[in-house]
Design a protein around this motif. Structure first.
Motif, PDB file in Angstrom:
ATOM      1  N   SER A 193       0.856  -1.219   0.046  1.00  0.00           N
ATOM      2  CA  SER A 193       0.081  -0.045  -0.001  1.00  0.00           C
ATOM      3  C   SER A 193       0.934   1.137  -0.088  1.00  0.00           C
ATOM      4  O   SER A 193       0.181   2.419  -0.005  1.00  0.00           O
ATOM      5  N   VAL A 194       2.193   1.150   0.023  1.00  0.00           N
ATOM      6  CA  VAL A 194       3.030   2.200  -0.044  1.00  0.00           C
ATOM      7  C   VAL A 194       3.941   2.149  -1.175  1.00  0.00           C
ATOM      8  O   VAL A 194       4.225   3.175  -1.832  1.00  0.00           O
ATOM      9  N   VAL A 195       4.590   1.133  -1.491  1.00  0.00           N
ATOM     10  CA  VAL A 195       5.613   0.994  -2.419  1.00  0.00           C
ATOM     11  C   VAL A 195       5.234   0.884  -3.939  1.00  0.00           C
ATOM     12  O   VAL A 195       6.096   0.925  -4.689  1.00  0.00           O
ATOM     13  N   GLU A 196       4.141   0.274  -4.239  1.00  0.00           N
ATOM     14  CA  GLU A 196       3.802   0.223  -5.715  1.00  0.00           C
ATOM     15  C   GLU A 196       3.383   1.307  -6.485  1.00  0.00           C
ATOM     16  O   GLU A 196       3.217   1.107  -7.943  1.00  0.00           O
ATOM     17  N   SER A 197       3.017   2.518  -5.905  1.00  0.00           N
ATOM     18  CA  SER A 197       2.625   3.525  -6.572  1.00  0.00           C
ATOM     19  C   SER A 197       3.195   4.879  -5.975  1.00  0.00           C
ATOM     20  O   SER A 197       3.325   4.978  -4.805  1.00  0.00           O
ATOM     21  N   PRO A 198       3.556   5.871  -6.699  1.00  0.00           N
ATOM     22  CA  PRO A 198       4.093   7.182  -5.943  1.00  0.00           C
ATOM     23  C   PRO A 198       2.915   7.828  -5.414  1.00  0.00           C
ATOM     24  O   PRO A 198       3.370   8.822  -4.577  1.00  0.00           O
ATOM     25  N   ARG A 199       1.784   7.587  -6.015  1.00  0.00           N
ATOM     26  CA  ARG A 199       0.725   8.455  -5.338  1.00  0.00           C
ATOM     27  C   ARG A 199       0.702   7.858  -3.843  1.00  0.00           C
ATOM     28  O   ARG A 199       0.090   8.466  -3.042  1.00  0.00           O
ATOM     29  N   ASP A 200       1.030   6.469  -3.670  1.00  0.00           N
ATOM     30  CA  ASP A 200       0.819   6.031  -2.168  1.00  0.00           C
ATOM     31  C   ASP A 200       2.247   6.530  -1.453  1.00  0.00           C
ATOM     32  O   ASP A 200       2.396   6.953  -0.195  1.00  0.00           O
ATOM     33  N   SER A 201       3.440   6.068  -1.972  1.00  0.00           N
ATOM     34  CA  SER A 201       4.713   6.426  -1.166  1.00  0.00           C
ATOM     35  C   SER A 201       4.470   8.066  -0.907  1.00  0.00           C
ATOM     36  O   SER A 201       5.363   8.430   0.013  1.00  0.00           O
ATOM     37  N   GLY A 202       4.232   8.946  -1.979  1.00  0.00           N
ATOM     38  CA  GLY A 202       4.265  10.500  -1.668  1.00  0.00           C
ATOM     39  C   GLY A 202       3.414  10.789  -0.726  1.00  0.00           C
ATOM     40  O   GLY A 202       3.128  12.028  -0.402  1.00  0.00           O
ATOM     41  N   GLY A 203       2.152  10.117  -0.467  1.00  0.00           N
ATOM     42  CA  GLY A 203       1.008  10.403   0.240  1.00  0.00           C
ATOM     43  C   GLY A 203       0.964   9.911   1.589  1.00  0.00           C
ATOM     44  O   GLY A 203      -0.107   9.826   2.211  1.00  0.00           O
ATOM     45  N   LEU A 204       1.854   9.201   2.031  1.00  0.00           N
ATOM     46  CA  LEU A 204       1.792   8.283   3.136  1.00  0.00           C
ATOM     47  C   LEU A 204       1.815   9.233   4.517  1.00  0.00           C
ATOM     48  O   LEU A 204       2.638  10.314   4.654  1.00  0.00           O
ATOM     49  N   THR A 205       0.716   9.222   5.081  1.00  0.00           N
ATOM     50  CA  THR A 205       0.808   9.861   6.421  1.00  0.00           C
ATOM     51  C   THR A 205       0.398   8.947   7.665  1.00  0.00           C
ATOM     52  O   THR A 205       0.001   7.818   7.381  1.00  0.00           O
ATOM     53  N   LEU A 206      -0.219   9.527   8.813  1.00  0.00           N
ATOM     54  CA  LEU A 206      -0.927   8.706   9.795  1.00  0.00           C
ATOM     55  C   LEU A 206      -2.429   8.430   9.270  1.00  0.00           C
ATOM     56  O   LEU A 206      -3.238   7.822  10.279  1.00  0.00           O
ATOM     57  N   TYR A 207      -2.979   8.808   8.301  1.00  0.00           N
ATOM     58  CA  TYR A 207      -4.236   8.430   7.850  1.00  0.00           C
ATOM     59  C   TYR A 207      -4.226   7.079   7.252  1.00  0.00           C
ATOM     60  O   TYR A 207      -3.523   6.662   6.426  1.00  0.00           O
ATOM     61  N   ALA A 208      -5.358   6.482   7.737  1.00  0.00           N
ATOM     62  CA  ALA A 208      -5.629   5.155   6.980  1.00  0.00           C
ATOM     63  C   ALA A 208      -6.245   5.701   5.596  1.00  0.00           C
ATOM     64  O   ALA A 208      -6.927   6.578   5.379  1.00  0.00           O
TER      65      ALA A 208
END
Length: 285
Positions: A52-67
């Motif tokens: 849920s983090v590494v497969e898309s830059p949209r995820d890696s760049g948007g990682l926060t404490l939010y589910a």
């Protein structure tokens, strides 16, 4: 600690408020304390090489404490002469994603069952096609993490579904349409027949003979709405800039600028009926 973002809480509230019988416990965003990895977790609970983090830059760049995940449990409602349930809802949402509708583009994946017997997975990135059996009775939505980080409104897709099956009224308009309608309502105090200019313009918009001094509106009938309410927005703008101390000049200016072709060009089709209804209501008041 992992927390639920406001935009997914808004989707949850919309579903619970609209779908009667949907159990609040079955609509979840944040995973339980033991949950590690995946879109139900924020940055404090992700794991090494978390998909849920590494497969898309949209995820890696948007990682926060939010589910960034939403689960929806089973339900069944009757509306519009048909039964709607988790399976039909999920299938509809997947179809919107496959069609790449504007309001579905922040969805990364949907894990669901089309029939309560098999589990399928739609993945925008094309990485996976299956899920575990718990998805026979609940559907999982993953949102790209940059969309939760940005707080983008995620209700339009779900509101469109609820409207389509008849659980919500179809009141959706674009911001431009809302602003246009607000301008119309504001200016109707001038154009509703309370002064000479308003009387003339209103009668013209209703397709009546404004030159008849004995004209009385008793049962207004809208004739060829698209052709008769033609450049209303242009006329209102011109009228707002006129000097009301010279009413004859105003009347001449309004009449000169109003043709059926101009009126139709300015009125969005989705708003024409609302304008017509408002005019009719004011005329009979």
């Amino acid at each position: 600690m992992t927390t639920a973002p406001a935009n997914l809480l808004a989707v949850r509230r919309l579903l619970l408020d609209t779908i009667k019988g949907l159990d609040p416990a079955a609509v979840g965003i944040v995973g339980d304390p033991a949950h590690r990895g995946g879109y139900h977790c924020g940055s404090d609970r992700v794991v090494t090489n978390d998909y849920s983090v590494v497969e898309s830059p949209r995820d890696s760049g948007g990682l926060t404490l939010y589910a960034s995940g939403l689960d929806v449990g089973t339900f069944s409602v009757r509306s519009g002469g048909a039964t709607h349930n988790l399976q039909t809802f999920s299938t509809w949402c997947v179809a919107q994603c496959r069609a790449n509708t504007v309001d579905s583009r922040d969805l990364r994946e949907i894990i669901y069952s089309p029939d309560g017997k098999v589990v399928r997975r739609w993945d925008r990135l094309g990485k996976r096609s299956s899920g575990d059996d718990s998805h026979l009775w609940h559907t999982h939505f993953s949102f790209f993490r940059d969309s939760t980080k940005a707080g983008r409104d995620q209700t339009p897709l779900f509101r469109r579904y609820l409207t389509g099956i008849g659980l919500l009224e179809d009141t959706d308009m674009t911001p431009e349409e809302h602003a246009w309608l607000e301008t119309v309502h504001k200016n109707l105090t001038v154009l509703d027949g309370r002064n000479p200019v308003g009387q003339i313009y209103t009668r013209m918009a209703m397709g009546e003979d404004h030159t008849n001094p004995d004209f009385v509106v008793t049962h207004p009938t809208l004739k060829s709405l698209g052709a008769q309410l033609t450049s209303l927005q242009t006329a209102l703008t011109a009228l707002a800039n006129k000097d009301f101390t010279d009413e004859q000049a105003i009347i001449a200016g309004v009449l000169a600028g109003l043709t059926p072709e101009k009126i139709a060009a300015a009125i969005p089709p989705t708003i024409a009926k609302q304008v017509a209804d408002e005019l009719a209501k004011r005329l009979v008041a």
